[in-house]
Write a protein that holds these residues in place. Structure first.
Motif, PDB file in Angstrom:
ATOM      1  N   ARG A  55      57.745  19.751  70.404  1.00  0.00           N
ATOM      2  CA  ARG A  55      57.056  19.460  69.127  1.00  0.00           C
ATOM      3  C   ARG A  55      56.441  18.070  69.116  1.00  0.00           C
ATOM      4  O   ARG A  55      55.461  17.819  68.386  1.00  0.00           O
ATOM      5  CB  ARG A  55      58.065  19.583  67.977  1.00  0.00           C
ATOM      6  N   SER A  56      56.960  17.149  69.924  1.00  0.00           N
ATOM      7  CA  SER A  56      56.428  15.779  69.930  1.00  0.00           C
ATOM      8  C   SER A  56      55.019  15.693  70.493  1.00  0.00           C
ATOM      9  O   SER A  56      54.347  14.674  70.330  1.00  0.00           O
ATOM     10  CB  SER A  56      57.365  14.866  70.732  1.00  0.00           C
ATOM     11  N   PHE A  57      54.541  16.774  71.164  1.00  0.00           N
ATOM     12  CA  PHE A  57      53.192  16.767  71.715  1.00  0.00           C
ATOM     13  C   PHE A  57      52.174  17.429  70.792  1.00  0.00           C
ATOM     14  O   PHE A  57      51.025  17.642  71.197  1.00  0.00           O
ATOM     15  CB  PHE A  57      53.183  17.471  73.081  1.00  0.00           C
ATOM     16  N   PHE A  58      52.601  17.728  69.552  1.00  0.00           N
ATOM     17  CA  PHE A  58      51.684  18.363  68.604  1.00  0.00           C
ATOM     18  C   PHE A  58      51.490  17.471  67.387  1.00  0.00           C
ATOM     19  O   PHE A  58      52.280  16.553  67.125  1.00  0.00           O
ATOM     20  CB  PHE A  58      52.226  19.731  68.186  1.00  0.00           C
ATOM     21  N   ASP A  59      50.433  17.763  66.627  1.00  0.00           N
ATOM     22  CA  ASP A  59      50.070  16.919  65.491  1.00  0.00           C
ATOM     23  C   ASP A  59      50.980  17.192  64.300  1.00  0.00           C
ATOM     24  O   ASP A  59      51.965  17.930  64.392  1.00  0.00           O
ATOM     25  CB  ASP A  59      48.595  17.114  65.132  1.00  0.00           C
ATOM     26  N   SER A  61      50.614  18.953  61.553  1.00  0.00           N
ATOM     27  CA  SER A  61      50.733  20.340  61.105  1.00  0.00           C
ATOM     28  C   SER A  61      51.406  21.224  62.145  1.00  0.00           C
ATOM     29  O   SER A  61      51.905  22.306  61.817  1.00  0.00           O
ATOM     30  CB  SER A  61      49.340  20.897  60.787  1.00  0.00           C
ATOM     31  N   GLY A  62      51.419  20.808  63.396  1.00  0.00           N
ATOM     32  CA  GLY A  62      52.016  21.607  64.453  1.00  0.00           C
ATOM     33  C   GLY A  62      51.067  22.599  65.082  1.00  0.00           C
ATOM     34  O   GLY A  62      51.449  23.316  66.016  1.00  0.00           O
ATOM     35  N   SER A  63      49.824  22.639  64.612  1.00  0.00           N
ATOM     36  CA  SER A  63      48.864  23.611  65.133  1.00  0.00           C
ATOM     37  C   SER A  63      47.946  23.026  66.205  1.00  0.00           C
ATOM     38  O   SER A  63      47.341  23.760  66.971  1.00  0.00           O
ATOM     39  CB  SER A  63      48.006  24.163  63.989  1.00  0.00           C
ATOM     40  N   GLY A  64      47.825  21.730  66.257  1.00  0.00           N
ATOM     41  CA  GLY A  64      46.929  21.090  67.210  1.00  0.00           C
ATOM     42  C   GLY A  64      47.682  20.269  68.235  1.00  0.00           C
ATOM     43  O   GLY A  64      48.641  19.557  67.902  1.00  0.00           O
ATOM     44  N   PHE A  65      47.250  20.366  69.502  1.00  0.00           N
ATOM     45  CA  PHE A  65      47.905  19.615  70.572  1.00  0.00           C
ATOM     46  C   PHE A  65      47.481  18.152  70.479  1.00  0.00           C
ATOM     47  O   PHE A  65      46.297  17.830  70.459  1.00  0.00           O
ATOM     48  CB  PHE A  65      47.519  20.204  71.927  1.00  0.00           C
ATOM     49  N   ALA A  66      48.471  17.242  70.419  1.00  0.00           N
ATOM     50  CA  ALA A  66      48.186  15.810  70.267  1.00  0.00           C
ATOM     51  C   ALA A  66      48.400  15.030  71.545  1.00  0.00           C
ATOM     52  O   ALA A  66      48.090  13.833  71.592  1.00  0.00           O
ATOM     53  CB  ALA A  66      49.059  15.224  69.150  1.00  0.00           C
ATOM     54  N   GLY A 418      55.626  15.844  64.145  1.00  0.00           N
ATOM     55  CA  GLY A 418      55.245  15.448  65.496  1.00  0.00           C
ATOM     56  C   GLY A 418      55.693  14.036  65.795  1.00  0.00           C
ATOM     57  O   GLY A 418      56.299  13.765  66.842  1.00  0.00           O
ATOM     58  N   LEU A 419      55.414  13.104  64.863  1.00  0.00           N
ATOM     59  CA  LEU A 419      55.839  11.719  65.039  1.00  0.00           C
ATOM     60  C   LEU A 419      57.357  11.609  64.994  1.00  0.00           C
ATOM     61  O   LEU A 419      57.964  10.870  65.784  1.00  0.00           O
ATOM     62  CB  LEU A 419      55.201  10.847  63.956  1.00  0.00           C
ATOM     63  N   GLY A 420      57.988  12.360  64.077  1.00  0.00           N
ATOM     64  CA  GLY A 420      59.449  12.326  63.998  1.00  0.00           C
ATOM     65  C   GLY A 420      60.098  12.822  65.274  1.00  0.00           C
ATOM     66  O   GLY A 420      61.090  12.260  65.751  1.00  0.00           O
TER      67      GLY A 420
END
Length: 448
Positions: A55-59, A61-66, A418-420
């Motif tokens: 989950r840490s690699f997503f934005d 909302s969890g829908s976009g790869f960060a 994502g940040l958490g």
């Protein structure tokens, strides 16, 4: 002796295949017993860690790869950087101080008869939850000395050597014969002359703050070689009265200090009596009268323990209060196993107590000290409760730590999972080296 030599028939050895089946059955039984624990371990530990990393690699909302965007934000956001810096302070200071105090307590309590009672008192805070300890120290650090124990003690010590003035907010009106003299003092607008009475009226003193033995002010007497004057509170309760006139219901400013100043030097000084009157010698002729700033010094209200500058040390102090007893008990257990003959041999060889402590006791306790230090380091990396409860909202950003930032980033109306998750992974990476060091040290100890 075999069964055949004992007179009984010899038992045939079990076939090789049977032995393997027995061994295999035991493994299956062992795996069956371990399976529930392994399932729980996977569900409660392995899966959350794996999902947090994912989950840490997503934005938000969890829908976009960060990608590494969340990790980049950790080291660019000022609030999170403050948390990282505070965590570093915690890891260095809190375990070191707690371990040092535990060592001192453990060594010293061996030499007193009531050492057990002392250890019990020091260890008692461990029976209190972090939540309760946070509430206790939130009250201890209250700014008001009448409520906060720390400031009550601090103000008591301070006022013993530097008592506050009796008229902290007193000041003259524009119509009064006084003006600001710089540095919090007030001076007369005109030089004084012998035989001419001087009036020094002030306002701004609450009636409840007036000296209890202050008397109604009396007008200064004219004549004489010296300077006669009156300093009084130019305020009549209930209204009435005239400025610059001593009225019957107005009180003298008992104890206020008056200085005669010529060319920047104090040539004479006096203090007003209960009715506000004072007298200066003839040397004050032609001088300006000054009410020095010490008359108006604000009362000392203690230290702002929970302000931006001291909030982290104050919270660390509460942690040490709780965990020094834990360190003391473990170190005392290690100290009990130290060979006494080594200590006595060092004393016989001429070593003093400090040398025995530094060169014999501490080296022998090094494994125990390492256990305590590493345990507390792991503990403070996860510190959350004390910071969340003790630090007020205005100082919480200054006291921020990674565990608290993890909570603030992951929950609430503007949560960013994502940040958490990235912060949680960072905490895991910080804990792992300490855990590996501890495991390696324990294996070395077991191999000896």
């Amino acid at each position: 002796m075999t069964a055949a030599t004992a007179g009984g028939p010899a038992r045939p050895a079990p076939p090789a295949g049977t032995r393997k089946s027995v061994t295999g059955t035991r493994k299956v039984v062992a795996a069956g017993f371990l399976l529930p624990a392994l399932v729980l371990l996977g569900a409660l530990v392995v899966y959350p860690i794996g999902y947090s990393i994912y989950r840490s690699f997503f934005d938000q909302s969890g829908s976009g790869f960060a990608g590494l965007g969340n990790y980049r934000e950790i080291f660019t956001d000022d609030t999170i950087l403050t948390a990282v810096k505070n965590n570093a302070i915690w890891v260095v200071v809190a375990p070191t101080v707690s371990t040092a105090l535990g060592l001192i307590f453990a060594v010293l309590t061996e030499r007193i008869r009531w050492g057990t009672a002392f250890k019990l008192i020091v260890f008692m805070p461990m029976a209190i939850s972090m939540l309760a300890a946070g509430i206790i120290f939130r009250l201890v650090y209250e700014q008001d000395p009448e409520r906060g124990v720390a400031n009550a003690v601090w103000v008591g010590v301070h006022d013993t050597f530097n008592e506050s003035a009796g008229f902290p907010k007193a000041h003259p009106l524009p119509a009064h014969p006084l003006k600001a003299g710089g540095g919090g003092s007030f001076v007369t607008k005109e030089p004084v002359s012998a035989g001419t009475p001087v009036q020094l009226p002030l306002v701004g003193v609450a009636p409840a703050k007036m000296p209890s033995d202050a008397e109604p002010a009396k007008a200064p007497e004219a004549g004489g070689d010296g300077i006669n004057g009156t300093a009084w509170l130019d305020f009549t309760r209930g209204g009435g009265g005239k400025p610059n006139v001593v009225d019957a219901r107005e009180l003298g400013l008992k104890g206020i200090k008056v200085e005669a100043v010529k060319d920047g030097k104090v040539v004479a000084e006096a203090r007003a009596g209960a009715d506000g009157r004072f007298t200066l010698p003839s040397s004050a002729e032609g001088a300006l009268l000054r009410l020095p700033a010490e008359n108006f010094r604000e009362p000392y209200n203690g230290v702002n323990w929970l302000g931006p500058g001291l909030v982290t040390p104050a919270i660390i102090g509460s942690y040490v209060w709780m965990w020094a007893g834990f360190a003391m008990v473990l170190i005392a257990a290690g100290l009990a196993s130290v060979p006494r003959e080594l200590l006595e041999a060092a004393r016989v060889d001429g070593a003093n107590e400090w040398q025995v402590f530094r060169r014999v006791t501490v080296p022998l306790l090094a494994p125990v000290l390492a256990v305590v230090l590493v345990t507390l380091m792991i503990n403070v990396l996860k510190i959350f409760d004390l910071v969340f409860i003790i630090a007020p909202g205005s100082s919480q950003d200054d006291a921020n730590v990674l565990a608290l930032q993890l909570y603030r980033s992951s929950f609430g109306t503007d949560a960013n999972l994502g940040l958490g998750s990235a912060i949680a992974v960072l905490l895991l990476l910080l804990v792992l080296p300490v855990m590996f060091f501890n495991i390696r040290r324990m294996r070395k100890e077991a191999g000896r």
